[in-house]
Design an enzyme around this catalytic site. Sequence first.
Site, PDB file in Angstrom:
ATOM      1  N   ARG A   1       0.807  -1.210   0.000  1.00 30.62           N
ATOM      2  CA  ARG A   1       0.000   0.000   0.000  1.00 30.62           C
ATOM      3  C   ARG A   1       0.839   1.258   0.000  1.00 30.62           C
ATOM      4  NH1 ARG A   1      -4.934  -1.855   2.357  1.00 30.62           N
ATOM      5  NH2 ARG A   1      -6.474  -0.297   2.804  1.00 30.62           N
TER       6      ARG A   1
ATOM      7  N   ARG B   1     -21.642  -0.386   2.550  1.00 30.64           N
ATOM      8  CA  ARG B   1     -20.998  -1.674   2.812  1.00 30.64           C
ATOM      9  C   ARG B   1     -21.215  -2.100   4.264  1.00 30.64           C
ATOM     10  NH1 ARG B   1     -14.901  -2.858   0.800  1.00 30.64           N
ATOM     11  NH2 ARG B   1     -14.111  -1.716   2.597  1.00 30.64           N
TER      12      ARG B   1
ATOM     13  N   ARG C   1     -18.290  -1.089   9.584  1.00 28.73           N
ATOM     14  CA  ARG C   1     -16.952  -0.967  10.174  1.00 28.73           C
ATOM     15  C   ARG C   1     -16.750   0.415  10.771  1.00 28.73           C
ATOM     16  NH1 ARG C   1     -13.066  -3.098   5.490  1.00 28.73           N
ATOM     17  NH2 ARG C   1     -11.994  -1.194   6.075  1.00 28.73           N
TER      18      ARG C   1
HETATM   19  P1  ADP Z   1      -9.941  -0.984   2.465  1.00 29.63           P
HETATM   20  O1  ADP Z   1      -9.173  -1.553   1.323  1.00 29.63           O
HETATM   21  O2  ADP Z   1     -11.388  -1.195   2.360  1.00 29.63           O
HETATM   22  O3  ADP Z   1      -9.540   0.411   2.833  1.00 29.63           O
HETATM   23  P2  ADP Z   1      -8.621  -2.809   4.304  1.00 29.63           P
HETATM   24  O4  ADP Z   1      -9.505  -3.801   4.930  1.00 29.63           O
HETATM   25  O5  ADP Z   1      -7.712  -3.255   3.224  1.00 29.63           O
HETATM   26  O6  ADP Z   1      -9.593  -1.666   3.807  1.00 29.63           O
HETATM   27  O7  ADP Z   1      -7.727  -2.065   5.404  1.00 29.63           O
HETATM   28  C1  ADP Z   1      -8.282  -1.484   6.552  1.00 29.63           C
HETATM   29  C2  ADP Z   1      -7.224  -0.688   7.296  1.00 29.63           C
HETATM   30  O8  ADP Z   1      -6.154  -1.554   7.700  1.00 29.63           O
HETATM   31  C3  ADP Z   1      -6.543   0.408   6.487  1.00 29.63           C
HETATM   32  O9  ADP Z   1      -7.275   1.606   6.489  1.00 29.63           O
HETATM   33  C4  ADP Z   1      -5.202   0.530   7.210  1.00 29.63           C
HETATM   34  O10 ADP Z   1      -5.333   1.238   8.429  1.00 29.63           O
HETATM   35  C5  ADP Z   1      -4.892  -0.907   7.564  1.00 29.63           C
HETATM   36  N1  ADP Z   1      -4.086  -1.595   6.526  1.00 29.63           N
HETATM   37  C6  ADP Z   1      -4.462  -2.667   5.782  1.00 29.63           C
HETATM   38  N2  ADP Z   1      -3.490  -3.053   4.923  1.00 29.63           N
HETATM   39  C7  ADP Z   1      -2.449  -2.188   5.142  1.00 29.63           C
HETATM   40  C8  ADP Z   1      -1.153  -2.039   4.561  1.00 29.63           C
HETATM   41  N3  ADP Z   1      -0.700  -2.858   3.584  1.00 29.63           N
HETATM   42  N4  ADP Z   1      -0.362  -1.050   5.036  1.00 29.63           N
HETATM   43  C9  ADP Z   1      -0.774  -0.210   6.007  1.00 29.63           C
HETATM   44  N5  ADP Z   1      -1.978  -0.288   6.586  1.00 29.63           N
HETATM   45  C10 ADP Z   1      -2.827  -1.263   6.172  1.00 29.63           C
END
Ligand code: ADP
Length: 215
Positions: free
Chosen positions: A88, A127, A162
Amino acid sequence: MKLILLGAPGAGKGTVAKQLTQLDGSVQISTGDILRGAVQAGTDLGKEAEGYMKRGDLVPDSLIMGIMENRLQEPDCQKGFLLDGFPRTIPQAEELKKLLVKLGIELDMAVNIDVPREVILDRLTTRRTCSNSECQAIYNVKSHPPKKEGVCDKCGSPVIQREDETEEAISHRLETYNEKTAPLIGFYEKEGLLITVNATSSEAVIDAIQKKLGK
Ligand code: ADP
Ligand code: ZN
């Protein structure tokens, strides 16, 4: 198959990943699901991650890389994996590249699921997610409600909104996406791994992936 799924929150990465696991036994690895599970279980990782997640901020790269280094070495990853929500940030992508070389793993591609902002906003506010950390099934109050209101079809647990899906947290997550995650599109293009799919149905995204894989 060994894929990275890129796209804004609400682009449908999780839905596409779940459907792809049905095709060839590849596993979905969702860092968001792993982190939410850790928060619910009250582990050290969960305690560290919770505040960032509630605000819609990213969790520090070092925490995420620790999770992924372990996860990618579990035996169920050998058939293939679908990375959903990771990498990310550019540092995560660079670290992942090194990690994959170290583990002798080659990616097939990075799929950029490109969905218009209006669709994203509408999807995120409608959602709902199963509150059971083992399940985390996804619903939508308009297009895919659970059969019984507020109850998960799969496991019977309450279906909830959520904490990071309030309007404020959503707009913050989208800003974070544009600033930190969107640059990965250029990164994977340079790596020669990128395909972009402009599609709002998961079936169309899956068709495009299968075509590209030559299946
Ligand atoms: P979405 O893709 O719907 O935003 P996720 O379920 O992928 O949500 O992620 C939820 C939260 O978890 C993010 O907003 C972040 O805080 C954290 N998160 C998830 N994956 C990562 C990542 N690869 N790096 C940093 N934070 C992450
Ligand atoms: Zn459930």
